[in-house]
Design a protein around this motif. Structure first.
Motif, PDB file in Angstrom:
ATOM      1  N   SER A 199       0.843  -1.209   0.000  1.00  0.00           N
ATOM      2  CA  SER A 199       0.000   0.000   0.000  1.00  0.00           C
ATOM      3  C   SER A 199       0.874   1.255   0.000  1.00  0.00           C
ATOM      4  CB  SER A 199      -0.999  -0.003   1.162  1.00  0.00           C
ATOM      5  OG  SER A 199      -0.334   0.028   2.396  1.00  0.00           O
ATOM      6  N   TYR A 215      -2.783  -1.333  -5.684  1.00  0.00           N
ATOM      7  CA  TYR A 215      -3.921  -1.384  -4.750  1.00  0.00           C
ATOM      8  C   TYR A 215      -4.632  -2.731  -4.905  1.00  0.00           C
ATOM      9  CZ  TYR A 215      -3.694   3.611  -3.464  1.00  0.00           C
ATOM     10  OH  TYR A 215      -3.310   4.833  -2.982  1.00  0.00           O
ATOM     11  N   CYS A 216      -4.791  -3.194  -6.137  1.00  0.00           N
ATOM     12  CA  CYS A 216      -5.435  -4.505  -6.364  1.00  0.00           C
ATOM     13  C   CYS A 216      -4.638  -5.618  -5.703  1.00  0.00           C
ATOM     14  CB  CYS A 216      -5.578  -4.796  -7.856  1.00  0.00           C
ATOM     15  SG  CYS A 216      -6.777  -3.759  -8.675  1.00  0.00           S
ATOM     16  N   GLU A 229      -5.281  -5.526  -2.092  1.00  0.00           N
ATOM     17  CA  GLU A 229      -6.653  -5.959  -1.757  1.00  0.00           C
ATOM     18  C   GLU A 229      -6.754  -7.479  -1.634  1.00  0.00           C
ATOM     19  OE1 GLU A 229     -10.087  -3.003  -3.248  1.00  0.00           O
ATOM     20  OE2 GLU A 229      -8.796  -3.680  -4.864  1.00  0.00           O
ATOM     21  N   THR A 230      -5.912  -8.207  -2.378  1.00  0.00           N
ATOM     22  CA  THR A 230      -5.973  -9.673  -2.293  1.00  0.00           C
ATOM     23  C   THR A 230      -5.566 -10.162  -0.902  1.00  0.00           C
ATOM     24  OG1 THR A 230      -3.693 -10.110  -3.001  1.00  0.00           O
ATOM     25  CG2 THR A 230      -5.351  -9.901  -4.751  1.00  0.00           C
ATOM     26  N   GLY A 279      -6.749  -8.805   1.820  1.00  0.00           N
ATOM     27  CA  GLY A 279      -7.863  -8.603   2.735  1.00  0.00           C
ATOM     28  C   GLY A 279      -8.039  -7.186   3.252  1.00  0.00           C
ATOM     29  N   VAL A 280      -7.380  -6.219   2.645  1.00  0.00           N
ATOM     30  CA  VAL A 280      -7.601  -4.827   3.041  1.00  0.00           C
ATOM     31  C   VAL A 280      -8.387  -4.157   1.912  1.00  0.00           C
ATOM     32  CG1 VAL A 280      -5.372  -4.071   2.083  1.00  0.00           C
ATOM     33  CG2 VAL A 280      -6.465  -2.682   3.819  1.00  0.00           C
ATOM     34  N   SER A 281      -9.307  -3.240   2.256  1.00  0.00           N
ATOM     35  CA  SER A 281     -10.108  -2.627   1.188  1.00  0.00           C
ATOM     36  C   SER A 281      -9.408  -1.391   0.637  1.00  0.00           C
ATOM     37  CB  SER A 281     -11.486  -2.244   1.718  1.00  0.00           C
ATOM     38  OG  SER A 281     -11.381  -1.114   2.558  1.00  0.00           O
ATOM     39  N   ARG A 282      -9.750  -1.064  -0.597  1.00  0.00           N
ATOM     40  CA  ARG A 282      -9.192   0.134  -1.235  1.00  0.00           C
ATOM     41  C   ARG A 282      -9.586   1.382  -0.428  1.00  0.00           C
ATOM     42  NH1 ARG A 282      -8.557   1.438  -7.052  1.00  0.00           N
ATOM     43  NH2 ARG A 282      -8.555  -0.813  -7.283  1.00  0.00           N
ATOM     44  N   ASP A 283     -10.864   1.403   0.016  1.00  0.00           N
ATOM     45  CA  ASP A 283     -11.331   2.565   0.789  1.00  0.00           C
ATOM     46  C   ASP A 283     -10.493   2.753   2.056  1.00  0.00           C
ATOM     47  OD1 ASP A 283     -13.230   3.197  -1.029  1.00  0.00           O
ATOM     48  OD2 ASP A 283     -14.931   2.414   0.102  1.00  0.00           O
ATOM     49  N   GLN A 284     -10.160   1.636   2.707  1.00  0.00           N
ATOM     50  CA  GLN A 284      -9.356   1.724   3.933  1.00  0.00           C
ATOM     51  C   GLN A 284      -7.971   2.293   3.628  1.00  0.00           C
ATOM     52  OE1 GLN A 284     -10.424   0.986   7.192  1.00  0.00           O
ATOM     53  NE2 GLN A 284      -8.537   2.138   7.534  1.00  0.00           N
TER      54      GLN A 284
END
Ligand SMILES: [Fe+2]
Ligand SMILES: [Fe+2]
Length: 330
Positions: A55, A99-100, A103-104, A106-111
């Motif tokens: 991130s 970011y993708c 996300e794999t 387990g964290v969201s893009r919004d977070q």
């Protein structure tokens, strides 16, 4: 660039006897160079370290668009403008790709975006410096993208599948970025005395921050041993920095400009360049938020997010409408 960590929370490496059977099996896979995929079991600390690393890397790509985007409207020719636009768009692509990958885990893009905007998440300190002249665009491509490649090539072999695959693609584009920057520098260095002085001035301002991009010295980088064992950091900060210097000094010689470091010289005994002391207090200040442009960069990102709210709302409304229509048709 970008996996520049100022690490906290050192932990001692665990020996195989201290590991659980799951951890031992995981480490055996890593040692055998078998990629870890998102649905595979992994130690929680591996997941957390990777989320932080990927991130931070994604944020760096996105924030890194700002100093260069600043020059798109002022590029000296149509061709330079087209090249710079393509380069900045590539960086957006790198950010979204990364970011993708995060996300794999387990964290969201919004977070992740929220953590960037609140100042909790970090990005590479280099993007907190201003781009004062056109020569800075040359220096960034040459030095900053050059450092990014140095850092990212080993990451193509990192143990986490989505990250390593992302790096392979990203590195191909980074090499175009480095070339376009060096090409700007060549043009300026072969131009008028004023243009050459502008190139030298840009090198003077970007050299030391570029060396800091590799992160603090190994002696104070406490996560390195664990990250090396997990193969998410392949070469140490100091090794990468030395390689970067070795690659870059001959390029400056070719341009006919000089690094702002009187102690920089070839050491035939070591077979490496020696270089002067880096002012680490500057890096720590920039990472803390006190660099020349930290506040501007964050403000620009938050404003872009807020100004884009209507696009996100419209996209969601459109998707809901289509889903409702599809349901009706069914
Ligand atoms: Fe990039
Ligand atoms: Fe780049």
């Amino acid at each position: 660039m970008y996996a520049q960590m100022v690490d906290t929370g050192a932990k001692k490496l665990r020996s195989p006897e201290e590991m659980t059977p799951e951890e031992r099996a995981f480490q055996a896979r890593v040692d055998a160079d078998i990629k870890i995929e998102p649905k595979d079991w992994m130690p929680e600390a591996y997941r957390k370290t990777l989320i932080r690393q990927i991130s931070q890397h994604a944020h760096s790509e996105i924030v890194g668009m700002l100093p260069e985007g600043n020059w798109i409207t002022r590029a000296p020719t149509l061709q330079r403008k087209a090249i710079l636009m393509a380069k900045v768009q590539d960086e957006a692509g790198h950010g979204l790709y990364l970011y993708c990958a995060a996300e794999t885990l387990g964290v969201s893009r919004d977070q992740m975006v929220a953590d960037l905007h609140s100042g909790k998440a970090k990005y590479s300190s280099i993007f907190n410096y201003p781009t004062l002249t056109w020569a800075d665009i040359g220096a960034i491509g040459w030095l900053v993208d050059g450092a990014a490649i140095m850092n990212q090539i080993p990451l193509c072999r990192c143990s986490f599948g989505p990250y390593s695959r992302a790096m392979i693609r990203v590195c191909k584009e980074e090499s175009f970025h480095q070339r376009q920057g060096f090409d700007i520098m060549i043009k300026l260095c072969r131009g008028t005395p004023e243009q050459k002085a502008m190139a030298q001035d840009a090198l003077n301002r970007w050299w030391w921050p570029s060396l800091m991009m590799f992160g603090p010295p190994d002696a104070s980088s406490v996560h390195s041993a664990q990250s090396a064992q997990w193969k998410i950091k392949i070469l140490s900060n100091d090794e990468l920095r030395q390689r970067f210097i070795e690659q870059t000094v001959p390029q400056a010689d070719f341009l006919g400009i000089t690094m702002p470091d009187p102690d920089l010289k070839w050491n035939p005994e070591r077979g490496h360049y020696d270089f002067g002391a880096i002012d680490w207090s500057e890096l720590y200040e920039v990472v803390k938020g006190n660099g020349p442009c930290n506040r501007d960069r964050l403000r620009a990102r938050v404003e872009a997010w807020e100004n884009g709210a209507w696009v996100r709302e419209a996209a969601l409304a459109h998707a809901a409408k289509r889903a409702a229509a599809a349901e009706k048709a069914a």
